[in-house]
Scaffold this active site. Structure first.
Site, short mmCIF file in Angstrom:
data_model
loop_
_atom_site.label_atom_id
_atom_site.label_comp_id
_atom_site.label_asym_id
_atom_site.label_seq_id
_atom_site.Cartn_x
_atom_site.Cartn_y
_atom_site.Cartn_z
N ASP A 26 0.83 -1.21 0.00
CA ASP A 26 0.00 0.00 0.00
C ASP A 26 0.86 1.26 0.00
O ASP A 26 0.41 2.33 0.40
CB ASP A 26 -0.97 0.00 1.19
CG ASP A 26 -0.24 -0.09 2.53
OD1 ASP A 26 0.97 -0.39 2.51
OD2 ASP A 26 -0.88 0.14 3.57
N HIS A 228 25.61 7.58 -17.17
CA HIS A 228 24.46 7.64 -16.25
C HIS A 228 24.77 6.91 -14.95
O HIS A 228 23.93 6.18 -14.41
CB HIS A 228 23.21 7.05 -16.92
CG HIS A 228 22.66 7.95 -17.99
ND1 HIS A 228 21.79 7.53 -18.95
CD2 HIS A 228 22.87 9.26 -18.24
CE1 HIS A 228 21.48 8.54 -19.75
NE2 HIS A 228 22.13 9.61 -19.34
N ASP A 245 26.66 15.61 -11.67
CA ASP A 245 25.59 16.07 -12.55
C ASP A 245 24.34 16.07 -11.69
O ASP A 245 23.76 15.01 -11.44
CB ASP A 245 25.46 15.13 -13.75
CG ASP A 245 24.43 15.61 -14.77
OD1 ASP A 245 23.64 16.51 -14.43
OD2 ASP A 245 24.40 15.07 -15.89
N ASP A 256 19.78 21.73 -14.61
CA ASP A 256 20.56 20.54 -15.01
C ASP A 256 22.00 20.99 -15.18
O ASP A 256 22.34 21.63 -16.17
CB ASP A 256 19.97 20.01 -16.32
CG ASP A 256 20.66 18.74 -16.79
OD1 ASP A 256 21.50 18.19 -16.05
OD2 ASP A 256 20.37 18.30 -17.92
N HIS A 335 27.91 11.51 -26.49
CA HIS A 335 26.53 11.98 -26.38
C HIS A 335 26.39 13.32 -27.09
O HIS A 335 27.36 13.91 -27.54
CB HIS A 335 26.10 12.07 -24.90
CG HIS A 335 26.96 12.99 -24.05
ND1 HIS A 335 26.86 14.36 -24.10
CD2 HIS A 335 27.92 12.72 -23.13
CE1 HIS A 335 27.71 14.89 -23.24
NE2 HIS A 335 28.38 13.92 -22.65
N HIS A 339 20.07 19.49 -24.94
CA HIS A 339 18.66 19.09 -25.00
C HIS A 339 17.84 20.26 -24.46
O HIS A 339 18.36 21.11 -23.73
CB HIS A 339 18.42 17.80 -24.20
CG HIS A 339 18.88 17.85 -22.77
ND1 HIS A 339 18.17 18.46 -21.76
CD2 HIS A 339 20.00 17.37 -22.17
CE1 HIS A 339 18.82 18.34 -20.62
NE2 HIS A 339 19.95 17.70 -20.83
N HIS A 346 14.70 16.54 -19.65
CA HIS A 346 14.81 16.42 -21.11
C HIS A 346 13.46 16.89 -21.61
O HIS A 346 12.51 16.11 -21.71
CB HIS A 346 15.11 14.98 -21.52
CG HIS A 346 16.48 14.53 -21.08
ND1 HIS A 346 16.92 13.25 -21.17
CD2 HIS A 346 17.52 15.23 -20.56
CE1 HIS A 346 18.17 13.16 -20.71
NE2 HIS A 346 18.54 14.35 -20.33
N GLU A 369 26.44 20.85 -22.79
CA GLU A 369 27.10 19.90 -21.88
C GLU A 369 28.08 18.97 -22.58
O GLU A 369 27.90 17.75 -22.57
CB GLU A 369 26.04 19.08 -21.14
CG GLU A 369 24.95 18.45 -22.02
CD GLU A 369 23.99 17.60 -21.20
OE1 GLU A 369 24.47 16.71 -20.48
OE2 GLU A 369 22.77 17.84 -21.27
N TYR A 373 35.26 11.42 -22.07
CA TYR A 373 35.26 10.26 -21.17
C TYR A 373 36.25 9.24 -21.71
O TYR A 373 36.06 8.73 -22.82
CB TYR A 373 33.85 9.65 -21.09
CG TYR A 373 32.78 10.73 -20.93
CD1 TYR A 373 32.43 11.21 -19.67
CD2 TYR A 373 32.17 11.29 -22.06
CE1 TYR A 373 31.47 12.21 -19.54
CE2 TYR A 373 31.22 12.30 -21.94
CZ TYR A 373 30.88 12.76 -20.68
OH TYR A 373 29.94 13.75 -20.56
N ARG A 391 32.74 16.43 -17.62
CA ARG A 391 31.61 17.07 -18.32
C ARG A 391 31.38 18.41 -17.65
O ARG A 391 31.54 18.52 -16.42
CB ARG A 391 30.35 16.20 -18.28
CG ARG A 391 29.14 16.87 -18.92
CD ARG A 391 27.97 15.91 -19.24
NE ARG A 391 27.33 15.35 -18.07
CZ ARG A 391 27.48 14.09 -17.68
NH1 ARG A 391 28.26 13.26 -18.37
NH2 ARG A 391 26.86 13.64 -16.60
N GLU A 393 28.36 21.36 -17.70
CA GLU A 393 27.01 21.56 -18.24
C GLU A 393 26.36 22.80 -17.63
O GLU A 393 26.34 22.96 -16.41
CB GLU A 393 26.15 20.33 -17.91
CG GLU A 393 24.68 20.49 -18.28
CD GLU A 393 23.86 19.21 -18.06
OE1 GLU A 393 24.22 18.41 -17.17
OE2 GLU A 393 22.86 19.05 -18.77
N1 GLY Z 1 21.30 15.08 -16.20
C1 GLY Z 1 20.86 14.53 -17.40
C2 GLY Z 1 21.47 15.21 -18.53
O1 GLY Z 1 22.44 15.91 -18.37
O2 GLY Z 1 21.00 15.17 -19.62
MN MN Z 2 22.94 16.83 -16.53
MN MN Z 3 21.59 17.60 -19.46
#
Ligand code: GLY
Ligand code: MN
Ligand code: MN
Length: 422
Positions: A26, A228, A245, A256, A335, A339, A346, A369, A373, A391, A393
């Site tokens: 529950d 991730h 991050d 972010d 990557h 975004h 996102h 960002e 790596y 990274r 960002e």
């Molecule tokens: N924290 C997720 C990204 O940077 O897209």
């Molecule tokens: Mn991020």
């Molecule tokens: Mn991001």
């Protein structure tokens, strides 16, 4: 929404609340309202549905009824009267009445704006209502003959941030700044990654943030190369870089942010070289975040800087243009650079229009960002480079006056980062 549901369109939009997910027995997972529904109503209760009727210019809401017994356990509910007096509903029903009322509300409408596929159980309720209207065709009823994704309209609205949206995003950025600064100054060799995560989360909540905008990544050493990484359970060493991050959500708007810094308050030569290269890419991409540019171009800025830099450092060899054409940089930078950012980390909004990368316009917010790596198992590079992950960002508002970095106050130059770590 009015534009979508222009008078004469004979359209109805149906937007359900986010479902409640059971965690076990529950106990439910923490509830967060569907961003579209919250954007249109500010209503955060589960078990609700919003209908917008174009020709009638009417907002109808179905909500959980007041229930003194349940409210003792789960807190106050607005109820049928409350959504009318406080959330702008012209008409309201109990959610238990949806089955009877929905076919009536869909009858004789031409267009149904509804996002199929998100919640199969709710899809069935809507499809049943359409079927119900169809069955009554002989009595002179018609039913929606086209189903349109409301995202085509609502997500376009959400893509462009206005004063109130930006106020929330700026507050999210401010709290996130406090969290990153605290992490930089508190991190020491011998601490565990989760201790730093705890500081971040405490700072978010203390600042009035409802929740993190996504699961915080606190990765030291080679964990920084895992895009991730979420375990956050390693003991940190003086020679590690720490990649954080983490961003909070405030008033349903996300920040972010990623920063990378040395646990032992000193970069190795190789760590600093990679850091400076990522920062160079980050600076170039932010400068390119202009009205009329595209996210593709913003990404290209980072790809060019990173590829040329990797050649300079001896980590790639060959002609820069050819290496870019061959995607050689993807072994290090796998990557995309950006975004959309907004209520969702996102965020919604199309990236392509008529098959072409969309031009940036004033009011859009996106991340920049870039990262590098180097896997700890990469035997194509010297051992001194292996296991380095960086990274950087930030959250950028596109404006007619040029890019506005909402998270610029979080240190990013080598000097500023080392000062914040000291
Ligand atoms: N924290 C997720 C990204 O940077 O897209
Ligand atoms: Mn991020
Ligand atoms: Mn991001």
């Amino acid at each position: 929404m009015e534009s979508m549901l222009a008078k004469g369109a004979n359209a109805v939009a149906v937007l359900p609340a986010a479902p409640v997910f059971v965690r076990n027995n529950d106990v439910d997972h923490e509830y967060r309202q569907d961003s579209d529904l919250f954007y249109l109503t500010g209503f955060d209760e589960p078990g609700s549905v919003l209908l917008l009727l174009a020709d009638e210019k009417k907002c109808v809401m179905f909500v959980r009824p007041r229930d003194p017994e349940r409210e003792i356990w789960d807190g106050l509910r607005a109820g049928v009267d409350g959504v009318k007096s406080h959330y702008g509903a012209d008409e309201a029903f109990k959610i238990t009445e949806l089955g009877d009322e929905l076919p009536k509300l869909l009858a004789n409408k031409k267009s149904l704006f509804f996002r199929l596929g998100r919640d199969r159980a709710f899809d069935d309720r809507v499809l049943d209502a359409i079927e119900n209207a169809r069955r009554r065709a002989r009595l002179g009823f018609s039913w929606p003959t086209e189903i349109v994704d409301p995202g085509t309209v609502v997500h376009e609205m959400r893509l462009f941030k206005h004063t109130d949206d930006l106020e929330a995003m700026k507050r999210a950025a401010e709290i996130t700044k406090e969290a990153h600064l605290r992490a930089m100054s508190a991190t020491k060799p011998g601490m565990y990654e989760y201790e730093v995560e705890a500081l971040l989360l405490e700072t978010f909540r203390r600042g009035g943030s409802e929740r993190p905008a996504y699961g915080s990544i606190v990765g030291s050493g080679a964990n920084a190369t895992v895009l991730h990484y979420r375990s956050n359970n390693k003991k940190m060493e003086a020679t590690d870089l720490l990649l954080i991050d983490a961003g909070c959500e405030y008033g349903y708007y996300a920040s972010d942010v990623t920063r990378t810094f040395p646990v032992g308050k000193k970069f190795s030569r190789e760590q600093q070289a990679i850091y400076e290269l990522v920062l160079e890419a980050h600076t170039a991409s932010i400068a390119g975040t202009k009205v009329g540019a595209t996210i593709e171009q913003v990404h290209k800025e980072s790809v060019e800087v990173i590829t040329a830099g990797l050649v300079r450092l001896g980590l790639l060899s060959g002609e820069v243009d050819k290496l870019i054409e061959d995607n050689a940089y993807k072994a290090f930078f796998m990557h995309r650079t950006s975004h959309w950012l907004g209520m969702d980390v996102h965020d919604v909004g199309s990236y392509y229009v008529d098959g072409k990368a969309r031009e940036l316009a004033s009011g859009m917010v996106l991340t920049v960002e870039p990262g590098i790596y180097i896997s700890k198992d990469n035997d194509k590079v010297g051992p001194e480079w292996r296991g380095i992950g960086v990274r950087i960002e930030d959250d950028i508002l596109v404006s007619d006056e040029g890019p506005i970095n909402l998270t610029v106050a979080i240190p990013s130059s080598v000097e500023d980062v080392l000062r914040a770590c000291a």
